[in-house]
Design an enzyme around this catalytic site. Structure first.
Site, PDB file in Angstrom:
ATOM      1  N   LYS A  61       0.858  -1.186   0.000  1.00  0.00           N
ATOM      2  CA  LYS A  61       0.000   0.000   0.000  1.00  0.00           C
ATOM      3  C   LYS A  61       0.887   1.227   0.000  1.00  0.00           C
ATOM      4  O   LYS A  61       2.024   1.190   0.482  1.00  0.00           O
ATOM      5  CB  LYS A  61      -0.889   0.025   1.246  1.00  0.00           C
ATOM      6  CG  LYS A  61      -2.147   0.816   1.065  1.00  0.00           C
ATOM      7  CD  LYS A  61      -3.199   0.005   0.316  1.00  0.00           C
ATOM      8  CE  LYS A  61      -4.498   0.748   0.185  1.00  0.00           C
ATOM      9  NZ  LYS A  61      -5.562  -0.150  -0.302  1.00  0.00           N
TER      10      LYS A  61
HETATM   11  P1  NAD Z   1     -13.205   7.517  -2.348  1.00  0.00           P
HETATM   12  O1  NAD Z   1     -12.269   8.596  -1.973  1.00  0.00           O
HETATM   13  O2  NAD Z   1     -13.630   7.359  -3.771  1.00  0.00           O
HETATM   14  O3  NAD Z   1     -14.547   7.612  -1.486  1.00  0.00           O
HETATM   15  C1  NAD Z   1     -14.608   7.723  -0.105  1.00  0.00           C
HETATM   16  C2  NAD Z   1     -15.920   8.433   0.214  1.00  0.00           C
HETATM   17  O4  NAD Z   1     -16.151   8.379   1.619  1.00  0.00           O
HETATM   18  C3  NAD Z   1     -15.909   9.905  -0.187  1.00  0.00           C
HETATM   19  O5  NAD Z   1     -17.096  10.219  -0.884  1.00  0.00           O
HETATM   20  C4  NAD Z   1     -15.811  10.642   1.154  1.00  0.00           C
HETATM   21  O6  NAD Z   1     -16.446  11.898   1.145  1.00  0.00           O
HETATM   22  C5  NAD Z   1     -16.526   9.664   2.079  1.00  0.00           C
HETATM   23  N1  NAD Z   1     -16.117   9.776   3.484  1.00  0.00           N
HETATM   24  C6  NAD Z   1     -14.872   9.935   3.993  1.00  0.00           C
HETATM   25  N2  NAD Z   1     -14.905   9.969   5.331  1.00  0.00           N
HETATM   26  C7  NAD Z   1     -16.202   9.818   5.674  1.00  0.00           C
HETATM   27  C8  NAD Z   1     -16.899   9.749   6.917  1.00  0.00           C
HETATM   28  N3  NAD Z   1     -16.250   9.860   8.070  1.00  0.00           N
HETATM   29  N4  NAD Z   1     -18.243   9.585   6.896  1.00  0.00           N
HETATM   30  C9  NAD Z   1     -18.918   9.469   5.736  1.00  0.00           C
HETATM   31  N5  NAD Z   1     -18.318   9.523   4.533  1.00  0.00           N
HETATM   32  C10 NAD Z   1     -16.982   9.695   4.501  1.00  0.00           C
HETATM   33  O7  NAD Z   1     -12.518   6.174  -1.812  1.00  0.00           O
HETATM   34  P2  NAD Z   1     -12.887   4.673  -2.212  1.00  0.00           P
HETATM   35  O8  NAD Z   1     -11.950   4.228  -3.251  1.00  0.00           O
HETATM   36  O9  NAD Z   1     -14.352   4.554  -2.404  1.00  0.00           O
HETATM   37  O10 NAD Z   1     -12.448   3.913  -0.866  1.00  0.00           O
HETATM   38  C11 NAD Z   1     -13.314   3.816   0.260  1.00  0.00           C
HETATM   39  C12 NAD Z   1     -12.823   2.683   1.142  1.00  0.00           C
HETATM   40  O11 NAD Z   1     -12.820   1.451   0.401  1.00  0.00           O
HETATM   41  C13 NAD Z   1     -11.408   2.826   1.676  1.00  0.00           C
HETATM   42  O12 NAD Z   1     -11.334   2.204   2.948  1.00  0.00           O
HETATM   43  C14 NAD Z   1     -10.590   2.023   0.684  1.00  0.00           C
HETATM   44  O13 NAD Z   1      -9.354   1.574   1.223  1.00  0.00           O
HETATM   45  C15 NAD Z   1     -11.530   0.879   0.430  1.00  0.00           C
HETATM   46  N6  NAD Z   1     -11.314   0.139  -0.826  1.00  0.00           N
HETATM   47  C16 NAD Z   1     -11.289   0.768  -2.029  1.00  0.00           C
HETATM   48  C17 NAD Z   1     -11.147   0.012  -3.200  1.00  0.00           C
HETATM   49  C18 NAD Z   1     -11.227   0.642  -4.568  1.00  0.00           C
HETATM   50  O14 NAD Z   1     -11.238  -0.105  -5.535  1.00  0.00           O
HETATM   51  N7  NAD Z   1     -11.305   1.943  -4.708  1.00  0.00           N
HETATM   52  C19 NAD Z   1     -10.976  -1.367  -3.109  1.00  0.00           C
HETATM   53  C20 NAD Z   1     -11.008  -1.976  -1.869  1.00  0.00           C
HETATM   54  C21 NAD Z   1     -11.188  -1.213  -0.735  1.00  0.00           C
END
Ligand code: NAD
Length: 426
Positions: free
Chosen positions: A116
């Site tokens: 990561k």
């Molecule tokens: P992203 O930045 O696209 O979206 C995150 C969203 O969560 C944003 O809209 C943000 O405003 C919101 N957010 C942040 N803090 C918040 C809170 N306290 N309360 C409510 N909303 C909040 O990120 P993402 O890629 O969607 O990733 C989200 C999670 O999923 C992370 O933990 C990431 O590690 C995990 N993840 C992502 C992927 C991927 O393919 N993008 C894959 C596996 C896991």
């Protein structure tokens, strides 16, 4: 040390994601009766890179940023894992996320290790040109440690396909040839895979279907609340909505939405794209985000960030199923409470593995130079997610453990097996 979050005290140790990972790893290792030497090998990240690098900002000033890349394990293949931009990125967080990638890739049985990356920055306050320069310089700083056979980054919080295009271009400039397979999550016209952007949400919907069938529920009678409407949350909501589930609540950082009759997810996505927020959406009433997590629903999908279900609020979770879209949304102390209350947890290292699975497909397609249709990608993804869900449930039953420890046991067993098979070089 105690810190105050929303006028309740939570132990700092409970909120440290690296500690949270270690607790689950230790439990799984103990259950597996893991050899002490292998236990020591898998408990630590193999490599941690810290870089401090300068970037010229738009006003001509120079800013110095700190970036990390942690490679937890490469026994099963090249390291694989996202890159995160956020003001509160820390080495312990990146370590935890790297180890979760090792376990996640092993749960879905794809030939990658775990890594990561993160850069401490506030992307909301930076222009596109500043983000581009920062991304390129970070790439240059870690260039000898990444590559298609070494470590393959992907998007995570606040990074996207544009970020991946910049990394791919920077790496390619240094290599003097285009190397598309150095990153995944790229735009489709430069080596990205069809279906990758929606893949994590898609995988979440597949395991949700499996879970409700297992529990004798039906999509049309199943209500869902999703925290986070970014890549993972919005795509999970879209997929679940399309499969007939009733998505009644969305919780974002700046406010939440609730509609008992179900929210029109496509309309909400359009609203967010236009306004930058889910607020002031006419198709639902406003709600307090933290309260939405505790509201009556069948499936709760935390898809935003770490530590949202802790010892302080776990007892208030009313959902039957906790489907972890985010990495590390639940602390180990919350696990105990949820288990006592009979909540069916689909752990992060299984639930959100659809993203890295389709990243694997992207890496394969780049190396073949031959690209699949979206239907082909999704059919392969569905098969892997379904098989992995069933395998985790089988482990849970066989070993009398909860789903999270079962997923860790399955993963640790696979990585330990390969580590022993390869032997220790020295
Ligand atoms: P992203 O930045 O696209 O979206 C995150 C969203 O969560 C944003 O809209 C943000 O405003 C919101 N957010 C942040 N803090 C918040 C809170 N306290 N309360 C409510 N909303 C909040 O990120 P993402 O890629 O969607 O990733 C989200 C999670 O999923 C992370 O933990 C990431 O590690 C995990 N993840 C992502 C992927 C991927 O393919 N993008 C894959 C596996 C896991």
């Amino acid at each position: 040390m105690q810190i105050a979050t929303d006028d309740v005290s939570v132990d700092q140790k409970e909120l440290n994601p690296w500690e949270a990972q270690a607790v689950r790893f230790d439990l799984a290792a103990k259950k597996l009766n893991l050899d002490t030497g292998i236990w020591k090998v898998l408990r630590q990240p193999a490599r941690e890179i810290i870089v401090h690098f300068p970037v010229t900002m738009d006003d001509g000033s120079i800013e110095v940023f700190t970036g990390y890349r942690v490679q937890h394990n490469v026994a099963r293949g090249p390291a694989k894992g996202g890159l995160r931009y956020a003001p509160d990125v820390s080495l312990d967080e990146v370590r935890a996320l790297a180890s979760w990638m090792t376990w996640k890739c092993a749960v879905v049985n794809i030939p990658f290790g775990g890594a990561k990356g993160g850069v401490i920055c506030d992307p909301k306050k930076m222009s596109q040109t500043e983000l581009e320069r920062m991304t390129r310089r970070y790439t240059a700083e870690i260039i000898e440690f990444i590559g298609p056979e070494k470590d393959v980054p992907a998007p995570d919080m606040n990074t996207n396909e544009q970020t991946m295009a910049w990394i791919m271009d920077t790496y390619s400039m240094h290599m003097r040839q285009t190397v598309t397979s150095v990153v995944t999550g790229k735009p489709v016209n430069i080596g990205g895979s069809r279906g990758r952007t929606a893949a994590t949400g898609h995988g979440i919907a597949v395991v949700c279907d499996e879970a409700i069938a297992h529990l004798g529920m039906k999509p049309a009678e199943t209500t869902v609340i999703v925290q986070g409407f970014g890549n993972v949350g919005s795509n999970a909501a879209k997929q679940l909505h399309a499969r007939g589930y009733k998505v009644v609540g969305i919780a974002e950082w700046d406010g939440g939405l609730y509609n008992a009759a179900g929210i029109d997810i496509a309309a909400l996505a359009e609203h967010k794209a236009k306004t930058g927020s889910v607020r002031n959406f006419s198709g639902a009433e406003e709600a307090v985000s933290e309260e939405l997590l505790m509201r009556e629903c069948d499936v709760l999908v935390p898809a935003a960030t770490e530590n949202v279900i802790t010892s302080q609020n776990a007892a208030g979770v009313k959902a039957k199923i906790l489907l972890e879209g985010a990495n590390g949304p639940t602390t180990p102390r919350a696990d105990e409470i949820l288990e006592k209350n009979g909540v069916f947890v689909i752990p992060d290292i299984l639930a959100n593995a659809g993203g890295v699975t389709t990243s694997y497909f992207e890496w394969v397609q780049d190396r073949m130079g031959y690209f699949w249709t979206e239907a082909e990608v999704n059919e392969r993804l569905d098969r892997i997610m379904t098989e992995s869900f069933r395998e985790v449930l089988r482990y849970a039953k066989e070993h009398g453990v909860n789903n999270r420890i079962a997923a860790y046991m399955l993963a640790v067993d696979r990585v330990a097996y390969t580590t022993k098979q390869r032997g220790i070089y020295a």
